[in-house]
Structure formats: C-alpha cells, structure tokens
Design an enzyme around this catalytic site. Structure first.
Site, short mmCIF file in Angstrom:
data_model
loop_
_atom_site.label_atom_id
_atom_site.label_comp_id
_atom_site.label_asym_id
_atom_site.label_seq_id
_atom_site.Cartn_x
_atom_site.Cartn_y
_atom_site.Cartn_z
N GLY A 43 0.85 -1.18 0.00
CA GLY A 43 0.00 0.00 0.00
C GLY A 43 0.89 1.23 0.00
O GLY A 43 1.92 1.26 -0.66
N GLU A 44 0.51 2.23 0.75
CA GLU A 44 1.32 3.44 0.91
C GLU A 44 1.93 3.42 2.31
O GLU A 44 1.21 3.56 3.31
CB GLU A 44 0.47 4.70 0.72
CG GLU A 44 -0.11 4.87 -0.68
CD GLU A 44 0.96 5.25 -1.69
OE1 GLU A 44 2.07 5.67 -1.27
OE2 GLU A 44 0.69 5.12 -2.90
N SER A 45 3.24 3.28 2.39
CA SER A 45 3.88 3.16 3.71
C SER A 45 3.65 4.40 4.57
O SER A 45 3.47 4.29 5.79
CB SER A 45 5.38 2.89 3.56
OG SER A 45 6.03 3.95 2.86
N CYS A 69 6.15 -5.35 0.27
CA CYS A 69 6.26 -4.04 -0.36
C CYS A 69 6.26 -2.92 0.70
O CYS A 69 7.26 -2.74 1.38
CB CYS A 69 5.15 -3.86 -1.40
SG CYS A 69 5.48 -2.53 -2.57
N ILE A 113 5.34 -3.65 -7.83
CA ILE A 113 4.53 -2.47 -8.08
C ILE A 113 5.06 -1.34 -7.20
O ILE A 113 4.81 -1.30 -6.00
CB ILE A 113 3.04 -2.73 -7.77
CG1 ILE A 113 2.53 -3.95 -8.55
CG2 ILE A 113 2.19 -1.50 -8.09
CD1 ILE A 113 1.15 -4.41 -8.12
N ARG A 114 5.85 -0.46 -7.80
CA ARG A 114 6.49 0.63 -7.04
C ARG A 114 7.24 0.05 -5.83
O ARG A 114 7.20 0.61 -4.74
CB ARG A 114 5.46 1.66 -6.61
CG ARG A 114 4.76 2.36 -7.74
CD ARG A 114 3.63 3.23 -7.24
NE ARG A 114 4.12 4.23 -6.31
CZ ARG A 114 3.36 4.86 -5.41
NH1 ARG A 114 2.08 4.54 -5.31
NH2 ARG A 114 3.87 5.75 -4.62
N HIS A 130 4.69 -8.68 -4.37
CA HIS A 130 3.34 -8.99 -3.90
C HIS A 130 2.95 -10.43 -4.25
O HIS A 130 2.27 -10.65 -5.27
CB HIS A 130 2.33 -8.04 -4.53
CG HIS A 130 2.48 -6.61 -4.17
ND1 HIS A 130 1.73 -6.01 -3.18
CD2 HIS A 130 3.28 -5.64 -4.67
CE1 HIS A 130 2.06 -4.73 -3.09
NE2 HIS A 130 3.01 -4.48 -3.98
N GLU A 183 0.67 -12.13 -2.98
CA GLU A 183 -0.78 -12.24 -2.87
C GLU A 183 -1.48 -11.85 -4.17
O GLU A 183 -2.65 -12.18 -4.37
CB GLU A 183 -1.29 -11.37 -1.71
CG GLU A 183 -1.29 -9.87 -1.94
CD GLU A 183 0.08 -9.21 -1.84
OE1 GLU A 183 0.16 -7.98 -2.05
OE2 GLU A 183 1.07 -9.92 -1.55
#
EC number: 4.3.3.6
Length: 233
Positions: free
Chosen positions: A61-63, A93, A163-164, A212, A214
């Site tokens: 997500g966004e850390s 991530c 992803i990023r 990821h 998942e």
C-alpha cells in the site's frame, strides 16, 4: 511446474489465527491467501486485536499512509511492542519498508519530519526503487527457504510482481537474503546499474518481500511464513 496450491499447502495453516494490518492497502488479498492455506485471517485495526493472533502481515500500500493511520488508530506502539516480543511478522512491499530499521530516502511531512517505521529488521530500504507505477514489472526469482515445495525437478522459481517496490540496500549481520533481482533484468538494466538488488529477507521471526505474492496466487511465501509461525522453518 509444480502447483503451489497443493493439498498439503491448503492445510498448513490449520488452527492458526493470522492478523493482517487492515488500515490501508491490499489487506484483503493477504487475508484470502492465509485462508487458502487453512488459517483464519483477521483484519487488524485496533490495539486489542493484536493480542489474539499467532502472526501478523503488513500489506502493500502506501507506507506513509499506513504509518499515519497506525498512529490515528493507536496501533503503532502496541505493534512495535509485539514485534519486540517476537511476534512473527511478514511485510510485503510497503510492509517491508515499515519493518525496516532505516529508510534511505524517507518521505517527509509538511513540517519536514521524516516518515517513521515500526522497525525490527536490521536493513536499509529505498522506497519506489524500481520506479513509479508505469515501471511495474514481473519476473521469476530463485527464492531460498522453499525446500518444502520441492518436486522432482527441484524448487520452482517464484513469479514476482513488483509495483512501485522498494529494494534493500543494506542488511545487518543477522539478516538472511532470500531473493535478488538479476542485474541484467531486461526491463530494469538502467535502474539496476549492474547490481543484483535484494528483494526478500528474513531475520528470526520477521520476513519481508519487495513484491506482492498475494497478487499472483503464489502461495509459497505465505506458506513459508506460516511454517515460521509453527517453528518449522
């Protein structure tokens, strides 16, 4: 190739209660992954919910957002305490960033204060190291510690989606490197500068990946984490 969704892997988590920090990010996918392995997956949003779990996953997500929300929901300090007490934790991530003791390029708030992490892993990570959203990519990785999944031809590589994603720039003496991206990876030769980049690590009861699992349906990383919880890996 062997099928990572074997009957054995679908039962390995039986009897375990695994929490997934559900403040932001792809926590639902992680809950589905641990439930596919036979465990009970529960979303964690409150401090009291940390008391009744056998392990915890910090999702992608966004850390910075997860860090901020962990303070708002008052789970940050209790979570750090549980990590220090030895709670098994897997971070993917953004979760890897939040488990790192140090960020090479931390984001800052409006007052110039750098983002903070939960810590626990003696590593330094670089955020968005492989580029922005448009530089997302997939590759196969040789991943240590998956001997339990070996077939007649050995252990199949892990298909990883980035992803990023971050990478690890430094590991402490007690940290084991589990996987690296090949420095000659076609889509990221310029970014990698001829250096194999670390994308999966383990230290004791803490596990982290830049990618990821998942997202792809690759269940062996979650199975490794479950085996760590059971003391079998």
């Amino acid at each position: 190739m062997t099928n990572p969704l074997s009957d054995a892997s679908s039962r390995v988590g039986s009897g375990l209660r695994i929490g997934v920090l559900a403040l932001q990010g792809d926590f639902r996918e992680h809950i589905h992954a641990v439930e596919a392995a036979g465990a009970t997956g529960v979303g964690i949003r409150r401090p009291s919910e940390l008391d009744d779990i056998d392990g915890l996953i910090i999702p992608g997500g966004e850390s910075t957002t997860i860090d901020k929300l962990s303070r708002i929901f008052e789970v940050r300090d209790p979570l750090q305490k549980r990590i220090a007490e030895g709670l098994p934790v897997y971070g993917s991530c953004a979760g890897m960033i939040l488990l790192a003791d140090e960020i090479a390029d931390p984001a800052t708030d409006l007052d110039g204060n750098p983002q903070q992490t939960f810590g626990g892993l003696d590593i330094t990570v670089r955020r968005n190291a492989f580029g922005r959203q448009r530089e997302s990519f997939e590759t196969d990785l040789d991943f240590k510690g998956l001997d339990f999944s070996a077939g007649e031809s050995g252990v199949d590589p892990v298909h990883a989606v980035f992803i990023r994603g971050p990478w690890v720039e430094r590991v402490g003496s007690g940290v084991e490197v589990l996987a690296q991206v090949d420095p000659d990876h076609a889509s990221h030769t310029a970014t990698l500068h001829g250096v194999a980049r670390i994308v999966a690590v383990r230290s004791g009861q803490l596990l982290a990946t830049s990618f990821h699992p998942e997202v792809t349906g690759e269940k062996r990383v979650h199975e490794l984490f479950i085996r760590m919880i059971r003391g079998e890996a």
